[in-house]
Design a protein around this motif. Structure first.
Motif, PDB file in Angstrom:
ATOM      1  N   SER A  99       0.726  -1.252   0.126  1.00  0.00           N
ATOM      2  CA  SER A  99      -0.212  -0.276  -0.180  1.00  0.00           C
ATOM      3  C   SER A  99       0.829   0.918  -0.004  1.00  0.00           C
ATOM      4  O   SER A  99       1.486   1.007   0.666  1.00  0.00           O
ATOM      5  CB  SER A  99      -0.759  -0.051   1.610  1.00  0.00           C
ATOM      6  OG  SER A  99      -1.591  -1.314   1.520  1.00  0.00           O
ATOM      7  N   LEU A 100       0.149   2.237  -0.407  1.00  0.00           N
ATOM      8  CA  LEU A 100       0.930   3.779  -0.884  1.00  0.00           C
ATOM      9  C   LEU A 100      -0.306   4.317  -0.514  1.00  0.00           C
ATOM     10  O   LEU A 100      -1.354   4.730  -1.183  1.00  0.00           O
ATOM     11  CB  LEU A 100       1.719   3.804  -2.377  1.00  0.00           C
ATOM     12  CG  LEU A 100       1.885   2.919  -2.481  1.00  0.00           C
ATOM     13  CD1 LEU A 100       2.700   2.506  -4.263  1.00  0.00           C
ATOM     14  CD2 LEU A 100       3.808   3.289  -1.606  1.00  0.00           C
ATOM     15  N   PHE A 101      -0.428   5.497   0.117  1.00  0.00           N
ATOM     16  CA  PHE A 101      -0.904   6.104   1.176  1.00  0.00           C
ATOM     17  C   PHE A 101      -1.254   7.022   1.905  1.00  0.00           C
ATOM     18  O   PHE A 101       0.593   7.039   2.053  1.00  0.00           O
ATOM     19  CB  PHE A 101      -1.879   5.447   2.437  1.00  0.00           C
ATOM     20  CG  PHE A 101      -1.283   4.234   3.243  1.00  0.00           C
ATOM     21  CD1 PHE A 101      -1.505   4.995   4.394  1.00  0.00           C
ATOM     22  CD2 PHE A 101      -0.629   3.683   3.109  1.00  0.00           C
ATOM     23  CE1 PHE A 101      -1.181   4.679   5.550  1.00  0.00           C
ATOM     24  CE2 PHE A 101       0.023   2.889   4.226  1.00  0.00           C
ATOM     25  CZ  PHE A 101      -0.560   3.520   5.522  1.00  0.00           C
ATOM     26  N   PHE A 102      -1.303   8.332   1.556  1.00  0.00           N
ATOM     27  CA  PHE A 102      -1.882   9.681   2.667  1.00  0.00           C
ATOM     28  C   PHE A 102      -1.851   8.755   3.752  1.00  0.00           C
ATOM     29  O   PHE A 102      -3.247   8.480   4.262  1.00  0.00           O
ATOM     30  CB  PHE A 102      -2.397  10.739   2.064  1.00  0.00           C
ATOM     31  CG  PHE A 102      -1.423  10.627   1.052  1.00  0.00           C
ATOM     32  CD1 PHE A 102      -0.985  11.910   0.336  1.00  0.00           C
ATOM     33  CD2 PHE A 102      -2.726  10.289  -0.081  1.00  0.00           C
ATOM     34  CE1 PHE A 102      -0.490  12.189  -1.257  1.00  0.00           C
ATOM     35  CE2 PHE A 102      -2.653  10.954  -1.882  1.00  0.00           C
ATOM     36  CZ  PHE A 102      -0.964  11.754  -1.656  1.00  0.00           C
ATOM     37  N   ASN A 103      -1.245  10.071   5.127  1.00  0.00           N
ATOM     38  CA  ASN A 103      -2.203  10.385   6.209  1.00  0.00           C
ATOM     39  C   ASN A 103      -2.414  11.023   6.615  1.00  0.00           C
ATOM     40  O   ASN A 103      -3.262  11.731   6.636  1.00  0.00           O
ATOM     41  CB  ASN A 103      -0.695  10.524   7.441  1.00  0.00           C
ATOM     42  CG  ASN A 103      -0.694  10.212   8.756  1.00  0.00           C
ATOM     43  OD1 ASN A 103      -1.839  10.040   9.425  1.00  0.00           O
ATOM     44  ND2 ASN A 103       0.139  10.466   9.573  1.00  0.00           N
ATOM     45  N   HIS A 104      -4.155  10.262   5.988  1.00  0.00           N
ATOM     46  CA  HIS A 104      -5.497  10.453   6.351  1.00  0.00           C
ATOM     47  C   HIS A 104      -5.677  11.353   8.150  1.00  0.00           C
ATOM     48  O   HIS A 104      -6.470  12.083   8.540  1.00  0.00           O
ATOM     49  CB  HIS A 104      -6.422  10.366   5.508  1.00  0.00           C
ATOM     50  CG  HIS A 104      -6.281   9.472   4.255  1.00  0.00           C
ATOM     51  ND1 HIS A 104      -6.591  10.436   3.036  1.00  0.00           N
ATOM     52  CD2 HIS A 104      -5.605   8.874   3.425  1.00  0.00           C
ATOM     53  CE1 HIS A 104      -6.710  10.235   2.139  1.00  0.00           C
ATOM     54  NE2 HIS A 104      -6.076   9.444   2.207  1.00  0.00           N
ATOM     55  N   GLY A 105      -5.408  10.515   8.488  1.00  0.00           N
ATOM     56  CA  GLY A 105      -5.632  10.983   9.770  1.00  0.00           C
ATOM     57  C   GLY A 105      -4.952  11.688  10.685  1.00  0.00           C
ATOM     58  O   GLY A 105      -5.709  13.365  11.336  1.00  0.00           O
ATOM     59  N   ARG A 162     -13.393   5.750   6.266  1.00  0.00           N
ATOM     60  CA  ARG A 162     -13.240   4.547   8.354  1.00  0.00           C
ATOM     61  C   ARG A 162     -11.720   5.667   8.461  1.00  0.00           C
ATOM     62  O   ARG A 162     -12.293   5.998   9.579  1.00  0.00           O
ATOM     63  CB  ARG A 162     -13.023   3.683   8.324  1.00  0.00           C
ATOM     64  CG  ARG A 162     -14.421   2.894   7.457  1.00  0.00           C
ATOM     65  CD  ARG A 162     -13.913   1.406   7.298  1.00  0.00           C
ATOM     66  NE  ARG A 162     -13.152   0.626   6.436  1.00  0.00           N
ATOM     67  CZ  ARG A 162     -12.973   0.122   5.539  1.00  0.00           C
ATOM     68  NH1 ARG A 162     -14.801   0.265   5.099  1.00  0.00           N
ATOM     69  NH2 ARG A 162     -12.131  -0.349   4.582  1.00  0.00           N
ATOM     70  N   VAL A 163     -11.150   5.650   8.196  1.00  0.00           N
ATOM     71  CA  VAL A 163     -10.133   6.594   8.631  1.00  0.00           C
ATOM     72  C   VAL A 163      -9.744   7.357   8.881  1.00  0.00           C
ATOM     73  O   VAL A 163      -9.898   8.877  10.085  1.00  0.00           O
ATOM     74  CB  VAL A 163      -8.212   5.999   7.713  1.00  0.00           C
ATOM     75  CG1 VAL A 163      -7.117   7.276   8.600  1.00  0.00           C
ATOM     76  CG2 VAL A 163      -7.910   5.160   7.265  1.00  0.00           C
ATOM     77  N   ARG A 164     -10.441   8.360   7.851  1.00  0.00           N
ATOM     78  CA  ARG A 164     -10.784   9.981   8.426  1.00  0.00           C
ATOM     79  C   ARG A 164     -11.657  10.211   9.694  1.00  0.00           C
ATOM     80  O   ARG A 164     -12.288  10.741  10.205  1.00  0.00           O
ATOM     81  CB  ARG A 164     -11.850  11.226   6.972  1.00  0.00           C
ATOM     82  CG  ARG A 164     -10.270  10.762   5.837  1.00  0.00           C
ATOM     83  CD  ARG A 164     -11.010  11.877   5.426  1.00  0.00           C
ATOM     84  NE  ARG A 164     -10.018  11.864   3.935  1.00  0.00           N
ATOM     85  CZ  ARG A 164     -10.266  12.488   3.091  1.00  0.00           C
ATOM     86  NH1 ARG A 164     -11.319  12.456   2.201  1.00  0.00           N
ATOM     87  NH2 ARG A 164      -9.419  12.405   1.757  1.00  0.00           N
ATOM     88  N   SER A 187       4.059   2.232   1.555  1.00  0.00           N
ATOM     89  CA  SER A 187       4.722   3.777   2.293  1.00  0.00           C
ATOM     90  C   SER A 187       3.862   4.597   2.695  1.00  0.00           C
ATOM     91  O   SER A 187       2.436   5.044   2.138  1.00  0.00           O
ATOM     92  CB  SER A 187       5.221   4.128   1.083  1.00  0.00           C
ATOM     93  OG  SER A 187       6.306   3.280   0.536  1.00  0.00           O
ATOM     94  N   LEU A 188       3.754   5.286   3.845  1.00  0.00           N
ATOM     95  CA  LEU A 188       3.448   6.488   4.115  1.00  0.00           C
ATOM     96  C   LEU A 188       3.383   8.108   3.765  1.00  0.00           C
ATOM     97  O   LEU A 188       4.739   8.602   3.591  1.00  0.00           O
ATOM     98  CB  LEU A 188       3.148   6.390   5.986  1.00  0.00           C
ATOM     99  CG  LEU A 188       2.447   7.404   6.705  1.00  0.00           C
ATOM    100  CD1 LEU A 188       0.578   7.051   6.455  1.00  0.00           C
ATOM    101  CD2 LEU A 188       2.304   7.440   7.603  1.00  0.00           C
ATOM    102  N   LEU A 189       2.972   8.276   3.434  1.00  0.00           N
ATOM    103  CA  LEU A 189       2.896  10.511   2.310  1.00  0.00           C
ATOM    104  C   LEU A 189       2.123  10.758   3.349  1.00  0.00           C
ATOM    105  O   LEU A 189       0.890  10.719   3.994  1.00  0.00           O
ATOM    106  CB  LEU A 189       2.885  10.131   0.949  1.00  0.00           C
ATOM    107  CG  LEU A 189       2.952   9.113   0.224  1.00  0.00           C
ATOM    108  CD1 LEU A 189       2.499   9.392  -1.164  1.00  0.00           C
ATOM    109  CD2 LEU A 189       4.642   8.887   0.427  1.00  0.00           C
ATOM    110  N   GLU A 190       2.481  11.879   3.700  1.00  0.00           N
ATOM    111  CA  GLU A 190       2.821  13.078   4.907  1.00  0.00           C
ATOM    112  C   GLU A 190       1.781  14.246   3.673  1.00  0.00           C
ATOM    113  O   GLU A 190       2.093  15.014   3.139  1.00  0.00           O
ATOM    114  CB  GLU A 190       3.949  13.669   5.335  1.00  0.00           C
ATOM    115  CG  GLU A 190       4.126  12.384   6.749  1.00  0.00           C
ATOM    116  CD  GLU A 190       3.111  12.179   7.622  1.00  0.00           C
ATOM    117  OE1 GLU A 190       2.578  12.178   8.386  1.00  0.00           O
ATOM    118  OE2 GLU A 190       3.675  11.008   8.044  1.00  0.00           O
TER     119      GLU A 190
END
Length: 321
Positions: free
Chosen positions: A151-157, A188-190, A309-312
């Motif tokens: 997974s490649l994703f933004f830190n939505h939280g 869900r994360v948001r 990876s987590l993108l900020e």
């Protein structure tokens, strides 16, 4: 229509030799290659691309699963993926689901039939499907499903927390929330981050200030009409810039001042957010698409280990707060 057997017979070679020529193998003499190509031209033979790809075990095509092609986020995501496809000489197959679970399930058939070399998940409302998808082909998600697939994703939280902190610092006492698909990983994360923040905050939230399945400018206008029938919250956190723009447009038409009467934040930092000076979260979505495509192609070729990876995010403070 001529086939490989016809070519082999007229060229006086085996079918395997013809196959090697079709697949570009080097271990065929120049003379035999010339004879075979001459026969193919004389018989007006056109190779079956699907058959050749199947024999090679690849199609040079990758699939992308998105709810809506026209959504600004997914439009940018596809742009990034498409750039990598052009660089790598791959074809891009876009599968639009409109959040329909049946269409999400049907997308797996592309992997099963080997019509694509792998699948990028832009968003999915049924994460449990990923368990099966990963068994039939390479899959990379652009949401946080790292416990199932790369997974490649933004830190939505973190992004939601940043927005809430910002409106609270600007004096808001009550806050609303508007999401897209509440059943998606991002939704869900948001929502979880929103609820968690309120537990230790002075901000108050009421169910009358909550809305979901809002995706477009028109959805924002409709939501504004609904909110005008009740007391407005001091601020509302909106899941994308298009909806935020629709809210602002309708409120201004009805004499509601932004941010004096209600502060509004968006998400994504697409051009309309910059044009309307909307406070929002910036995400490098095109970069996300590039990274996802590169990860998928690496996995498909077994050239690297799968990774997540987590993108900020970045908070862009403008005139709507």
């Amino acid at each position: 229509m001529a086939n490989i057997s016809d070519i082999a017979k007229q060229a006086g070679v085996s079918k395997s030799t013809v196959s090697r020529v079709l697949n570009g193998h080097k271990h065929v003499s120049k003379e035999k290659r010339r004879i075979i190509l001459d026969v193919m031209e004389r018989l007006e033979y056109s190779p079956n691309g699907n058959a050749i790809n199947l024999s090679r075990g690849k199609t040079n095509t990758i699939g992308v699963l998105v709810p809506r092609v026209g959504h600004p986020f997914f439009h940018q995501l596809l742009e990034g993926i498409g750039l990598v496809c052009m660089e790598r000489n791959h074809t891009l197959l876009v599968i639009q689901t409109e959040h329909d679970p049946a269409k999400e399930e049907a997308s797996m058939q592309y992997l099963r039939d080997k019509r694509i070399d792998g699948l990028i998940i832009g968003a999915i409302s049924q994460p449990q499907l990923l368990e099966t998808m990963r068994t039939v082909g390479p899959v990379v998600a652009c949401e946080d499903h790292q416990d199932i697939v790369p997974s490649l994703f933004f830190n939505h939280g973190k992004a939601i927390t940043m927005l809430l902190q910002h409106v609270e610092e600007r004096g808001a006492k009550t806050v609303g929330l508007c999401l897209g698909n509440p059943d998606s990983g991002v939704g869900r994360v948001r929502r979880e981050a929103f609820d968690q923040y309120l537990k230790t905050s002075t901000l108050c939230h009421g169910i009358q200030w909550y809305a979901d399945r809002c995706y477009s400018f028109e959805d924002g206008q409709a939501l504004a009409g609904q909110l005008l029938t009740i007391d407005l919250p001091d601020a509302i956190i909106v899941g994308n810039d298009e909806v935020a723009a629709g809210l602002i447009d309708q409120f201004r038409k009805d004499g509601i001042r932004v941010p004096e009467d209600i502060a509004i934040t968006g998400f994504d930092d697409v051009p309309i957010a910059r044009a309307l000076e909307i406070t929002t979260i910036r995400q490098p979505v095109v970069m996300l698409g590039r990274l996802a495509a590169e990860q998928l192609l690496s996995d498909a070729l077994n050239q690297s280990e799968s990774a997540s990876s987590l993108l900020e995010p970045s908070l862009m403070i403008r005139q709507t707060t």
